[in-house]
Design a protein around this motif. Structure first.
Motif, PDB file in Angstrom:
ATOM      1  N   SER A  40    -144.494  -8.426 -15.385  1.00 59.85           N
ATOM      2  CA  SER A  40    -143.555  -7.894 -16.370  1.00 59.85           C
ATOM      3  C   SER A  40    -142.162  -7.663 -15.786  1.00 59.85           C
ATOM      4  O   SER A  40    -141.300  -7.103 -16.465  1.00 59.85           O
ATOM      5  N   GLY A  41    -141.960  -8.064 -14.516  1.00 57.79           N
ATOM      6  CA  GLY A  41    -140.623  -8.013 -13.941  1.00 57.79           C
ATOM      7  C   GLY A  41    -140.375  -6.902 -12.957  1.00 57.79           C
ATOM      8  O   GLY A  41    -139.250  -6.744 -12.469  1.00 57.79           O
ATOM      9  N   ILE A  42    -141.386  -6.104 -12.606  1.00 57.71           N
ATOM     10  CA  ILE A  42    -141.215  -5.034 -11.627  1.00 57.71           C
ATOM     11  C   ILE A  42    -141.475  -5.611 -10.236  1.00 57.71           C
ATOM     12  O   ILE A  42    -142.515  -6.223 -10.014  1.00 57.71           O
ATOM     13  N   PRO A  43    -140.561  -5.442  -9.291  1.00 59.06           N
ATOM     14  CA  PRO A  43    -140.784  -5.989  -7.942  1.00 59.06           C
ATOM     15  C   PRO A  43    -142.086  -5.470  -7.335  1.00 59.06           C
ATOM     16  O   PRO A  43    -142.487  -4.326  -7.569  1.00 59.06           O
ATOM     17  N   LEU A  44    -142.739  -6.319  -6.562  1.00 56.99           N
ATOM     18  CA  LEU A  44    -144.036  -5.966  -6.000  1.00 56.99           C
ATOM     19  C   LEU A  44    -143.949  -4.730  -5.106  1.00 56.99           C
ATOM     20  O   LEU A  44    -144.855  -3.885  -5.115  1.00 56.99           O
ATOM     21  N   SER A  45    -142.869  -4.604  -4.333  1.00 60.70           N
ATOM     22  CA  SER A  45    -142.739  -3.447  -3.451  1.00 60.70           C
ATOM     23  C   SER A  45    -142.682  -2.145  -4.249  1.00 60.70           C
ATOM     24  O   SER A  45    -143.286  -1.138  -3.874  1.00 60.70           O
ATOM     25  N   LEU A  46    -141.968  -2.167  -5.378  1.00 62.82           N
ATOM     26  CA  LEU A  46    -141.870  -0.970  -6.215  1.00 62.82           C
ATOM     27  C   LEU A  46    -143.169  -0.706  -6.964  1.00 62.82           C
ATOM     28  O   LEU A  46    -143.601   0.437  -7.098  1.00 62.82           O
ATOM     29  N   SER A  47    -143.798  -1.750  -7.493  1.00 60.63           N
ATOM     30  CA  SER A  47    -145.064  -1.562  -8.217  1.00 60.63           C
ATOM     31  C   SER A  47    -146.135  -1.006  -7.275  1.00 60.63           C
ATOM     32  O   SER A  47    -146.933  -0.154  -7.668  1.00 60.63           O
ATOM     33  N   THR A  48    -146.130  -1.480  -6.025  1.00 61.63           N
ATOM     34  CA  THR A  48    -147.088  -0.963  -5.044  1.00 61.63           C
ATOM     35  C   THR A  48    -146.826   0.511  -4.753  1.00 61.63           C
ATOM     36  O   THR A  48    -147.761   1.322  -4.675  1.00 61.63           O
ATOM     37  N   ALA A  49    -145.547   0.884  -4.614  1.00 65.85           N
ATOM     38  CA  ALA A  49    -145.207   2.288  -4.367  1.00 65.85           C
ATOM     39  C   ALA A  49    -145.626   3.166  -5.534  1.00 65.85           C
ATOM     40  O   ALA A  49    -146.161   4.268  -5.341  1.00 65.85           O
ATOM     41  N   VAL A  50    -145.405   2.688  -6.747  1.00 67.16           N
ATOM     42  CA  VAL A  50    -145.795   3.445  -7.944  1.00 67.16           C
ATOM     43  C   VAL A  50    -147.299   3.657  -7.981  1.00 67.16           C
ATOM     44  O   VAL A  50    -147.795   4.762  -8.238  1.00 67.16           O
ATOM     45  N   LEU A  51    -148.057   2.601  -7.723  1.00 69.42           N
ATOM     46  CA  LEU A  51    -149.511   2.685  -7.799  1.00 69.42           C
ATOM     47  C   LEU A  51    -150.082   3.534  -6.662  1.00 69.42           C
ATOM     48  O   LEU A  51    -151.086   4.234  -6.859  1.00 69.42           O
ATOM     49  N   ILE A  52    -149.466   3.469  -5.489  1.00 65.68           N
ATOM     50  CA  ILE A  52    -149.926   4.310  -4.379  1.00 65.68           C
ATOM     51  C   ILE A  52    -149.722   5.782  -4.713  1.00 65.68           C
ATOM     52  O   ILE A  52    -150.606   6.619  -4.480  1.00 65.68           O
ATOM     53  N   LEU A  53    -148.571   6.114  -5.268  1.00 66.35           N
ATOM     54  CA  LEU A  53    -148.330   7.496  -5.666  1.00 66.35           C
ATOM     55  C   LEU A  53    -149.311   7.922  -6.749  1.00 66.35           C
ATOM     56  O   LEU A  53    -149.834   9.045  -6.727  1.00 66.35           O
ATOM     57  N   ASN A  54    -149.602   7.020  -7.680  1.00 65.56           N
ATOM     58  CA  ASN A  54    -150.524   7.339  -8.769  1.00 65.56           C
ATOM     59  C   ASN A  54    -151.941   7.585  -8.256  1.00 65.56           C
ATOM     60  O   ASN A  54    -152.603   8.547  -8.654  1.00 65.56           O
ATOM     61  N   VAL A  55    -152.413   6.728  -7.353  1.00 66.70           N
ATOM     62  CA  VAL A  55    -153.777   6.892  -6.840  1.00 66.70           C
ATOM     63  C   VAL A  55    -153.870   8.105  -5.914  1.00 66.70           C
ATOM     64  O   VAL A  55    -154.925   8.770  -5.848  1.00 66.70           O
ATOM     65  N   THR A  56    -152.779   8.443  -5.218  1.00 67.08           N
ATOM     66  CA  THR A  56    -152.775   9.650  -4.386  1.00 67.08           C
ATOM     67  C   THR A  56    -152.918  10.893  -5.257  1.00 67.08           C
ATOM     68  O   THR A  56    -153.698  11.810  -4.947  1.00 67.08           O
ATOM     69  N   LEU A  57    -152.181  10.942  -6.350  1.00 66.07           N
ATOM     70  CA  LEU A  57    -152.287  12.076  -7.266  1.00 66.07           C
ATOM     71  C   LEU A  57    -153.652  12.119  -7.937  1.00 66.07           C
ATOM     72  O   LEU A  57    -154.211  13.196  -8.180  1.00 66.07           O
ATOM     73  N   TYR A  58    -154.206  10.942  -8.231  1.00 62.96           N
ATOM     74  CA  TYR A  58    -155.540  10.881  -8.822  1.00 62.96           C
ATOM     75  C   TYR A  58    -156.581  11.464  -7.862  1.00 62.96           C
ATOM     76  O   TYR A  58    -157.477  12.218  -8.266  1.00 62.96           O
ATOM     77  N   THR A  59    -156.453  11.138  -6.572  1.00 63.33           N
ATOM     78  CA  THR A  59    -157.362  11.679  -5.569  1.00 63.33           C
ATOM     79  C   THR A  59    -157.189  13.183  -5.432  1.00 63.33           C
ATOM     80  O   THR A  59    -158.173  13.925  -5.291  1.00 63.33           O
TER      81      THR A  59
END
Length: 397
Positions: free
Chosen positions: A94-113
């Motif tokens: 959808s146009g989000i750079p991979l480095s940023l999408s990875t950072a977003v998902l890492i933060l999301n999974v950290t908060l989920y944990t």
């Protein structure tokens, strides 16, 4: 044989054919399904907020696609390892750079944990006596689940706040593994490990620039898991006309929290197997003394897990597949349009993908997508420039 696994007495075997289903009050299952929808949307809201904060706002529908793909692939892969790569795939598409999408998902999974660790502590606070009444194996599973998430959170925090220490730890670990001939290409492995650490630090930059963001994201992450626990209570209400003994909301809620934490102790897809084992072992002990107690517990398991887990897999999987098919159809139409324009204007006037050059066809007529990997994020809603050392489009190892 489930009777042997759960140590069910032979005098009370599991036989769903003995139950009277006419007493099922099915309308209580509606709020259970609503709880599932709230859980899925809680993650979608988190991803929607984070995408806006990194400078790539997306619609709530797109955020739901990211959340659905994360939930679906997490549920069908061991240790939920497939969820984040799948979500990252659709985010980059959808146009989000991979480095940023990875950072977003890492933060999301950290908060989920962090959310899982919080609900485990909440269970101990609300009803500690239930834990001490568990069997030894049940206690072990719950404690291993808590320990696993505590170690994971500690690792994430070290990555975010102590880069040099985690670099040194990675060098020692991969050096030892290389000497034992467990891993090859030690330098490449260390470089990839450091790139992952830098991505964690980029995720921290998102929070540092938005102080209010962390409490909101943490609340949604806790809500995502917490709202699944009442599903079992609504199932018990639905089965109250079938002979299920009355249990208070707090008791059912707490026991389900223990089951949720304990199910994460083993790396099975979606906690399958262990979640059912803990459920039958714990809830069947609280149904003793009623006719067909084991059968009633088994049927409640089928309804509870059917809604909280398997309905989630079905709905999120369907939503993801439909979006994927639409995405591929759109890509096919764009390729076809490029071929037609190439025939009209000639190959010399098109790029390698068959898209006309801007001098031939206006972007308003045929929009040319920008290389998302080359975009930079600036401004108040983006990570600080100090996190520029995060890896650019480094795939998840």
């Amino acid at each position: 044989n489930f009777n042997k696994i759960t140590k069910t007495p032979s005098a009370d075997p599991v036989d769903l054919g003995d139950l009277d289903y006419s007493g099922l009050r099915w309308w209580w299952l509606i709020p259970a399904v609503v709880c599932l929808a709230i859980s899925i949307l809680s993650e979608a809201v988190n991803l929607w907020i984070l995408c806006r904060k990194v400078g790539f706002p997306r619609s709530m529908k797109q955020a739901t696609v990211y959340a659905s793909s994360d939930i679906y692939f997490s549920a069908i892969t061991p240790s939920a390892t497939g969820g984040q790569p799948a979500a990252a795939y659709y985010m980059t598409k959808s146009g989000i750079p991979l480095s940023l999408s990875t950072a977003v998902l890492i933060l999301n999974v950290t908060l989920y944990t962090c959310g899982l660790l919080f609900i485990s502590l909440l269970a101990f606070i609300l009803n500690p006596q239930y834990f001490f009444a568990f069997t030894t194996s049940q206690k072990v599973f719950v404690l291993v689940g808590i320990g696993f998430h505590a170690i994971l959170i500690a690792f994430c925090l070290i990555c975010m706040f102590s880069r040099h220490f985690i670099y040194w730890l990675g060098n020692v670990a991969f050096g030892l593994l290389a000497k034992l001939h467990i891993v090859k290409n030690k330098e490449e492995r260390i470089a990839a490990f450091r790139a992952s650490v830098d991505t964690y630090r980029a995720a921290l930059g998102i929070v540092r620039q938005n102080r209010w963001l962390l409490p909101v994201l943490f609340f949604n992450s806790v809500l995502q898991r917490l709202v699944l626990a009442p599903i079992t209570y609504f199932v018990f209400l639905a089965m109250s006309g079938m002979g299920v003994p009355a249990m208070s909301f707090l008791d059912v809620f707490t026991i389900q929290l223990y089951c949720t934490v304990g199910a994460s102790a083993l790396p099975t897809p979606g906690g399958a197997g262990l979640a059912e084992l803990l459920y039958m072992g714990i809830f069947s002990a609280n149904m003793g003394g009623v006719p067909n107690a084991s059968s009633l517990c088994m049927f409640s398991l089928l309804l509870s897990r059917g809604i909280s887990s398997y309905l989630a897999i079905l709905s999120c999987g369907t939503f993801t597949v439909v979006h994927h098919m639409k995405m591929k159809q759109a890509e096919f139409r764009r390729r076809q349009a490029g071929l037609e324009l190439e025939q009209i204007y000639g190959a010399d006037d098109t790029d390698a993908d068959g898209v006309p050059e801007a001098s031939v066809v206006s972007n308003d007529v045929f929009p040319v997508s920008t290389d998302s990997a080359s975009l930079s994020v600036t401004g108040e809603d983006s990570p600080a420039s100090g996190s520029a050392e995060s890896p650019a489009a480094e795939p998840r190892q």
